[in-house]
Design a protein around this motif. Structure first.
Motif, PDB file in Angstrom:
ATOM      1  N   THR A  22       0.836  -1.180  -0.035  1.00 30.91           N
ATOM      2  CA  THR A  22       0.080  -0.021  -0.205  1.00 30.91           C
ATOM      3  C   THR A  22       0.938   1.409  -0.012  1.00 30.91           C
ATOM      4  O   THR A  22       0.481   2.326  -0.723  1.00 30.91           O
ATOM      5  N   ILE A  23       1.906   1.205   0.771  1.00 33.81           N
ATOM      6  CA  ILE A  23       2.958   2.434   0.649  1.00 33.81           C
ATOM      7  C   ILE A  23       3.542   2.580  -0.405  1.00 33.81           C
ATOM      8  O   ILE A  23       3.311   3.602  -1.153  1.00 33.81           O
ATOM      9  N   SER A  24       3.923   1.530  -1.242  1.00 32.48           N
ATOM     10  CA  SER A  24       4.531   1.710  -2.651  1.00 32.48           C
ATOM     11  C   SER A  24       3.444   2.539  -3.545  1.00 32.48           C
ATOM     12  O   SER A  24       3.742   3.453  -4.249  1.00 32.48           O
ATOM     13  N   ARG A  25       2.473   2.212  -3.471  1.00 33.73           N
ATOM     14  CA  ARG A  25       1.137   2.809  -4.107  1.00 33.73           C
ATOM     15  C   ARG A  25       0.766   4.053  -4.041  1.00 33.73           C
ATOM     16  O   ARG A  25       1.031   5.065  -4.898  1.00 33.73           O
ATOM     17  N   ILE A  26       0.736   4.488  -2.729  1.00 33.83           N
ATOM     18  CA  ILE A  26       0.709   5.790  -2.451  1.00 33.83           C
ATOM     19  C   ILE A  26       1.693   6.868  -2.511  1.00 33.83           C
ATOM     20  O   ILE A  26       1.363   7.919  -2.986  1.00 33.83           O
ATOM     21  N   ALA A  27       2.908   6.244  -2.008  1.00 33.46           N
ATOM     22  CA  ALA A  27       4.044   6.929  -2.373  1.00 33.46           C
ATOM     23  C   ALA A  27       4.233   7.337  -4.040  1.00 33.46           C
ATOM     24  O   ALA A  27       4.766   8.398  -4.478  1.00 33.46           O
ATOM     25  N   CYS A  28       4.067   6.435  -4.875  1.00 36.25           N
ATOM     26  CA  CYS A  28       4.055   6.600  -6.390  1.00 36.25           C
ATOM     27  C   CYS A  28       3.126   7.756  -6.877  1.00 36.25           C
ATOM     28  O   CYS A  28       3.301   8.734  -7.679  1.00 36.25           O
ATOM     29  N   ARG A  29       2.033   7.626  -6.304  1.00 32.26           N
ATOM     30  CA  ARG A  29       0.943   8.629  -6.456  1.00 32.26           C
ATOM     31  C   ARG A  29       1.393  10.122  -6.011  1.00 32.26           C
ATOM     32  O   ARG A  29       1.201  10.807  -6.581  1.00 32.26           O
ATOM     33  N   LYS A  30       2.047  10.191  -4.872  1.00 36.40           N
ATOM     34  CA  LYS A  30       2.595  11.510  -4.362  1.00 36.40           C
ATOM     35  C   LYS A  30       3.755  11.995  -5.262  1.00 36.40           C
ATOM     36  O   LYS A  30       3.577  13.008  -5.536  1.00 36.40           O
ATOM     37  N   VAL A  31       4.574  11.029  -5.805  1.00 37.47           N
ATOM     38  CA  VAL A  31       5.616  11.614  -6.675  1.00 37.47           C
ATOM     39  C   VAL A  31       4.997  12.103  -7.864  1.00 37.47           C
ATOM     40  O   VAL A  31       5.076  13.229  -8.545  1.00 37.47           O
ATOM     41  N   LEU A  32       3.868  11.363  -8.380  1.00 37.26           N
ATOM     42  CA  LEU A  32       3.194  11.688  -9.707  1.00 37.26           C
ATOM     43  C   LEU A  32       2.360  13.069  -9.649  1.00 37.26           C
ATOM     44  O   LEU A  32       2.348  13.791 -10.391  1.00 37.26           O
ATOM     45  N   THR A  33       1.759  13.197  -8.499  1.00 33.49           N
ATOM     46  CA  THR A  33       0.897  14.418  -8.252  1.00 33.49           C
ATOM     47  C   THR A  33       1.627  15.570  -7.650  1.00 33.49           C
ATOM     48  O   THR A  33       1.365  16.741  -8.132  1.00 33.49           O
ATOM     49  N   ASP A  34       2.501  15.310  -6.712  1.00 30.40           N
ATOM     50  CA  ASP A  34       2.956  16.284  -5.943  1.00 30.40           C
ATOM     51  C   ASP A  34       4.527  17.047  -6.169  1.00 30.40           C
ATOM     52  O   ASP A  34       5.137  17.774  -6.253  1.00 30.40           O
ATOM     53  N   LEU A  35       5.244  15.738  -6.270  1.00 31.51           N
ATOM     54  CA  LEU A  35       6.978  15.738  -6.342  1.00 31.51           C
ATOM     55  C   LEU A  35       7.530  15.981  -7.722  1.00 31.51           C
ATOM     56  O   LEU A  35       8.449  16.794  -7.948  1.00 31.51           O
ATOM     57  N   LYS A  36       7.252  15.194  -8.544  1.00 27.32           N
ATOM     58  CA  LYS A  36       7.776  15.196  -9.893  1.00 27.32           C
ATOM     59  C   LYS A  36       6.418  15.009 -10.763  1.00 27.32           C
ATOM     60  O   LYS A  36       6.556  14.242 -11.722  1.00 27.32           O
ATOM     61  N   PRO A  37       5.465  16.110 -10.782  1.00 27.08           N
ATOM     62  CA  PRO A  37       4.316  15.785 -11.961  1.00 27.08           C
ATOM     63  C   PRO A  37       4.747  15.935 -13.177  1.00 27.08           C
ATOM     64  O   PRO A  37       4.147  15.344 -14.211  1.00 27.08           O
ATOM     65  N   ASN A  38       5.861  16.617 -13.405  1.00 27.54           N
ATOM     66  CA  ASN A  38       6.342  16.894 -15.002  1.00 27.54           C
ATOM     67  C   ASN A  38       7.003  15.870 -15.612  1.00 27.54           C
ATOM     68  O   ASN A  38       7.547  16.125 -16.607  1.00 27.54           O
ATOM     69  N   GLU A  39       7.913  14.975 -14.594  1.00 26.05           N
ATOM     70  CA  GLU A  39       8.737  14.244 -15.048  1.00 26.05           C
ATOM     71  C   GLU A  39       8.272  12.743 -14.980  1.00 26.05           C
ATOM     72  O   GLU A  39       8.959  11.968 -15.257  1.00 26.05           O
ATOM     73  N   THR A  40       6.917  12.658 -14.390  1.00 25.32           N
ATOM     74  CA  THR A  40       6.824  11.003 -14.223  1.00 25.32           C
ATOM     75  C   THR A  40       5.376  10.473 -14.726  1.00 25.32           C
ATOM     76  O   THR A  40       4.572  11.527 -14.755  1.00 25.32           O
ATOM     77  N   VAL A  41       5.180   9.323 -15.067  1.00 27.71           N
ATOM     78  CA  VAL A  41       3.802   8.881 -15.210  1.00 27.71           C
ATOM     79  C   VAL A  41       3.918   7.479 -14.370  1.00 27.71           C
ATOM     80  O   VAL A  41       4.918   7.090 -14.208  1.00 27.71           O
ATOM     81  N   THR A  42       2.662   7.124 -14.107  1.00 26.64           N
ATOM     82  CA  THR A  42       2.808   5.760 -13.500  1.00 26.64           C
ATOM     83  C   THR A  42       2.216   4.819 -14.492  1.00 26.64           C
ATOM     84  O   THR A  42       1.554   5.085 -15.500  1.00 26.64           O
TER      85      THR A  42
END
Ligand code: SF4
Ligand code: SF4
Lengths: 136, 138
Positions: A22-42
């Motif tokens: 569950t952490i892996s899922r939430i952390a990836c979403r956090k990177v996608l929406t907050d930390l690296k929105p322009n450099e990532t996709v999931t």
């Protein structure tokens, strides 16, 4: 001149059986929406496995970072199987250990006490995104 | 007739890009933790792909249902591509269509409405778990 913006595909194992999944899922979403929105996709792992054309095309073309909930490394192994070796393979318990944090005790509905663990994993993913982009 | 202690394995897609994937995951947890803790279990869908022996054994010996977010049916297709016999498959978007007043929001964590909808979906799926568990016990 065209500027090519390279993106990183994050593949989270999203393991249902472990809180670390569950952490892996939430952390990836956090990177996608907050930390690296322009450099990532999931990339949805099951969509990837089930043969989603777009997902597989992307993972073949761009570097991937996998985030697994345990040492079984399902996301890393599946990515390698269907696309190619991930540029980085992160494992949640390793990150938590490094930061002296423990995993949540439950599978869902994480509370305030679990946010530090999520943040540490998200920060580690974001750091890896930066490194992979710099090295490419 | 001898009763065997079979479990029903619930595999959600856990799709990371859509709220209905999150709804599938939450519905699964509602089933295995609240509604049918003694007869429903879940495991990591991805473990099937890496040919994990215990997981392969679990889905071979017990009936399996998949809960997907949308018509792409990634969990069902992933499971079937690994030779799993899927007894029943569901899509959470259908539960939303049946309860249009409850629009779920949130992907990492579902909002309150989403959690309520997942609880309703799990309650509705309880009979499916019971039927499959009984069949397997015969
Ligand atoms: S890596 Fe571990 S937590 Fe993630 S899907 Fe595989 S078994 Fe589950
Ligand atoms: S079934 Fe739909 S929601 Fe679930 S992983 Fe596939 S595309 Fe995403």
């Amino acid at each position: 001149m065209d500027i090519q913006v390279t993106k990183i595909g994050m593949v989270s194992c999203s393991g249902e059986e472990l809180p670390e999944g569950t952490i892996s899922r939430i952390a990836c979403r956090k990177v996608l929406t907050d930390l690296k929105p322009n450099e990532t996709v999931t990339i949805c792992l099951p969509l990837f496995i089930a043969g989603g054309e777009e997902e597989r095309k992307f993972a073949k073309k761009y570097p991937t970072i996998t985030v697994d909930g345990c040492e079984k490394l399902c996301a890393a192994k599946s990515t390698e199987m269907f696309s190619g070796k991930p540029s980085k393979s992160l494992v949640v318990p390793d990150i938590l250990k490094k930061h002296n944090l423990s995993a949540p005790k439950k599978l869902r509905h994480f509370g305030d006490e679990d946010q530090a663990a999520i943040q540490a994993v998200a920060d580690e993913i974001a750091k890896s995104v930066k490194e992979v982009l710099e090295n490419d | 007739m001898e009763k065997k202690n079979k479990k029903v394995v619930v595999l959600p897609c856990s799709g990371i890009g859509k709220v209905f994937g999150a709804l599938a995951r939450e519905t699964t947890y509602e089933l295995v933790e609240r509604v049918r803790p003694n007869s429903a279990v879940t495991t990591c869908l991805a473990k099937l792909v890496i040919e994990d022996t215990e997981t392969k054994q679990l889905v071979k010996e017990n009936p399996v249902i998949t809960i997907d977010g949308c018509p792409k049916e990634c969990a069902r297709k992933s499971a079937e591509s690994q030779g799993v016999n899927v007894a029943r498959s569901f899509q959470t978007i259908d539960f939303y269509k049946a309860h249009k007043d409850m629009k779920p929001e949130g992907i990492s964590e579902l909002d309150e409405t989403g959690r309520r909808l997942a609880a309703i979906a799990a309650d509705e799926l309880a009979t499916v778990i019971d039927e499959l568990a009984v069949q397997e016990e015969q």
